[in-house]
Write a protein that holds these residues in place. Structure first.
Motif, PDB file in Angstrom:
ATOM      1  N   GLU A 183       0.631   3.498   2.138  1.00 10.63           N
ATOM      2  CA  GLU A 183       0.886   3.713   3.651  1.00 10.63           C
ATOM      3  C   GLU A 183       2.106   2.892   3.887  1.00 10.63           C
ATOM      4  O   GLU A 183       2.934   3.400   4.916  1.00 10.63           O
ATOM      5  CB  GLU A 183      -0.138   3.074   4.453  1.00 10.63           C
ATOM      6  N   THR A 184       2.312   1.596   3.342  1.00 13.98           N
ATOM      7  CA  THR A 184       3.583   1.198   3.567  1.00 13.98           C
ATOM      8  C   THR A 184       4.868   1.937   3.034  1.00 13.98           C
ATOM      9  O   THR A 184       5.811   2.017   3.858  1.00 13.98           O
ATOM     10  CB  THR A 184       3.713  -0.282   2.676  1.00 13.98           C
ATOM     11  N   THR A 212       0.614  -1.229   0.102  1.00 19.65           N
ATOM     12  CA  THR A 212       0.008   0.188  -0.100  1.00 19.65           C
ATOM     13  C   THR A 212       0.968   1.169   0.132  1.00 19.65           C
ATOM     14  O   THR A 212       2.066   1.191   0.238  1.00 19.65           O
ATOM     15  CB  THR A 212      -0.868   0.027   1.248  1.00 19.65           C
ATOM     16  N   GLU A 250       5.383  -2.050   8.920  1.00 17.32           N
ATOM     17  CA  GLU A 250       4.507  -1.261   9.955  1.00 17.32           C
ATOM     18  C   GLU A 250       4.635  -2.227  11.399  1.00 17.32           C
ATOM     19  O   GLU A 250       4.390  -1.571  12.157  1.00 17.32           O
ATOM     20  CB  GLU A 250       3.084  -1.375   9.449  1.00 17.32           C
ATOM     21  N   HIS A 307       1.375   3.295  13.917  1.00 15.95           N
ATOM     22  CA  HIS A 307       0.178   4.015  13.537  1.00 15.95           C
ATOM     23  C   HIS A 307       0.290   5.345  13.154  1.00 15.95           C
ATOM     24  O   HIS A 307       0.421   6.208  14.126  1.00 15.95           O
ATOM     25  CB  HIS A 307      -0.996   3.835  14.552  1.00 15.95           C
ATOM     26  N   THR A 321       4.034 -10.952   7.111  1.00 14.78           N
ATOM     27  CA  THR A 321       3.156 -10.571   7.437  1.00 14.78           C
ATOM     28  C   THR A 321       2.085  -9.700   6.505  1.00 14.78           C
ATOM     29  O   THR A 321       2.511  -9.307   5.455  1.00 14.78           O
ATOM     30  CB  THR A 321       3.301  -9.656   8.959  1.00 14.78           C
ATOM     31  N   THR A 322       1.026  -9.181   7.006  1.00 17.75           N
ATOM     32  CA  THR A 322       0.178  -8.664   6.195  1.00 17.75           C
ATOM     33  C   THR A 322       0.546  -7.038   6.422  1.00 17.75           C
ATOM     34  O   THR A 322      -0.088  -6.174   5.644  1.00 17.75           O
ATOM     35  CB  THR A 322      -1.320  -8.694   6.449  1.00 17.75           C
ATOM     36  N   ARG A 323       1.248  -6.809   7.170  1.00 16.94           N
ATOM     37  CA  ARG A 323       1.764  -5.241   7.427  1.00 16.94           C
ATOM     38  C   ARG A 323       3.273  -5.095   7.393  1.00 16.94           C
ATOM     39  O   ARG A 323       3.838  -4.744   8.512  1.00 16.94           O
ATOM     40  CB  ARG A 323       1.097  -4.710   8.952  1.00 16.94           C
ATOM     41  N   GLN A 362       3.472  -1.982  16.237  1.00 16.83           N
ATOM     42  CA  GLN A 362       2.859  -1.743  15.114  1.00 16.83           C
ATOM     43  C   GLN A 362       2.934  -0.139  15.043  1.00 16.83           C
ATOM     44  O   GLN A 362       2.353   0.506  16.140  1.00 16.83           O
ATOM     45  CB  GLN A 362       1.498  -2.244  15.100  1.00 16.83           C
TER      46      GLN A 362
END
Length: 425
Positions: free
Chosen positions: A270-271, A268, A297, A345, A292-294, A343
């Motif tokens: 955002e990544t 994304t 992050e 944010h 991972t899916t993030r 994580q």
């Protein structure tokens, strides 16, 4: 040609090229039309959109090869290679694939090799880990006159596509080829250059030349800088096709373009924003969230607990908060193990500083995690990522975030002065 090939080419010409032209609009009115559509009264048109709208005039009479990957798409997500292949106005004869490959089938550190693209029949040449004369030989063997570059960047010095750009420019000059760069937006804005500037002694594929960690430039602006500053002894015959409707303060979503992951761990925009700082954890024993899916992050390692998030939040870094997190990477570092960490944010991206955040996380990780260490399999990888030994040695010496960030301000100011000469928006 085979009838099936002719049929497909005609179909693409009618659908693919037309789609790009509709999205782009008439070239003569491109800048004016930008004020009438899209978010904030603007419509962003990429370099390819404007190239197509102008009837590919910059490529007329040339045998063309394209350096691209899955991000080379039109606003209606047709790949530019498929669009140009279906358009008789372009003599597209070759494709050049970077890391991860032209169609994006390879993971980090991999490529697709030499093959014929099943969709178009075009020969695809591998550029990954090639530079200088060997890459010039690839361009020569392909028979192209002009090399076109169209890849979405992520905005950070260590994201390797900008060095694919540099290597291809240098090698195109050696091979006597023209070079055309089709511009795309910097997804984390072009507001400012941030972070340490590469010391040439630490040059590698994650940083060939002395630019800052966050360069704050588009790929076309970088091409101009590369040609003017680093290839001045033998510059390539360069042409850039600018975007219209893009402002330096724009994040990726301002332009209404589709985000296609430029690499498997950049899912994304955002990544990309956090990656510009948290990629530094590639140089540590901690997971940077791959598997991972993030990715980028999520950061963590065995033995880390709530104390890291608490210490990171205690820094009061602008625009970001940190949550205690636990995750199990499916591949890469600590594969199959449950690790603790944070994580990230981002709650105010305009005030968020990815480089300061990355440094702050390194500083607090060393203090909160007893077993913190740099990457044991490659202890100097952190130096290649940051561009010198400064960050590593200062973190090891117990320096705080402001001290580390303050250490590169003079070199950053010098780079900003150079960078300013090449900005086009």
């Amino acid at each position: 040609m085979r009838p099936s090939h002719l049929s497909r080419r005609n179909l693409l010409a009618a659908g693919g090229a037309a789609g790009a032209l509709v999205a782009a609009g008439p070239a003569a009115h491109a800048d004016t039309d930008d004020e009438k559509a899209g978010r904030g009264g603007r419509r962003l048109r990429t370099g390819f959109d404007r190239l197509a709208a102008g009837g590919y005039a910059q490529l007329a009479g040339q045998r063309v090869g394209v350096v691209t990957n899955p991000t080379g798409v039109t606003p209606d997500v047709r790949h530019i290679v498929d669009v140009m292949h279906g358009d008789d106005r372009v003599d597209l004869t070759a494709v050049f694939g970077p890391e991860h490959g032209f169609r994006g089938t390879a993971q980090a550190g991999g490529s697709e090799g030499r093959y014929d693209d099943p969709a178009t029949g075009l020969p695809v040449y591998d550029t990954y880990q090639k530079s200088g004369q060997p890459l010039a030989d690839v361009f020569t063997a392909s028979g192209v006159d002009t090399v076109v570059f169209d890849i979405q960047d992520a905005g950070a010095r260590f994201y390797t596509y900008i060095w694919t750009l540099y290597d291809c420019m240098e090698s195109a000059a050696l091979a006597g080829k023209r070079f055309v760069v089709l511009d795309r937006p910097n997804p984390i804005t072009g507001r400012a250059a941030l972070g340490p500037v590469l010391d040439p002694r630490f040059a590698s594929f994650v940083g060939r030349r002395p630019i800052s960690q966050v360069h704050g430039m588009t790929v076309a602006e970088l091409a101009l800088l590369f040609n003017g500053e680093f290839l001045a002894d033998r510059p390539v015959e360069l042409e850039t096709v600018r975007m219209s409707g893009w402002r330096r303060s724009d994040f990726f979503d301002a332009g209404g373009l589709p985000w296609v992951p430029p690499s498997p761990n950049m899912p994304t925009p955002e990544t990309a924003l956090v990656y510009a700082g948290t990629c530094l954890f590639e140089g540590t024993q901690a997971s940077e969230g791959r598997g991972t899916t993030r990715p980028f992050e999520l950061l963590g390692a065995p033995g880390v607990d709530w104390r890291w998030a608490e210490a990171a939040n205690g820094l009061g870094l602008p625009g970001v908060r940190f949550r205690e997190a636990y995750f199990t990477p499916t591949f890469s570092k600590h594969q199959g193990k449950t690790v603790g960490g944070v994580q990230i944010h981002v709650h105010d991206r305009t005030s968020f500083d990815p480089v300061r955040t990355g440094v702050g996380l390194l500083v607090t990780a060393r203090r909160a995690w007893r077993e913190f260490s740099w990457l044991t399999s490659n202890p100097t990888w952190i130096d290649k990522l940051t561009g010198s030994t400064t960050v590593r040695t200062m973190v090891d010496a117990g320096a705080d975030t402001d001290e580390v960030v303050g250490a590169w301000q003079r070199e950053l100011a010098a780079f900003r002065a150079v960078r300013k000469r090449y900005l086009r928006y």
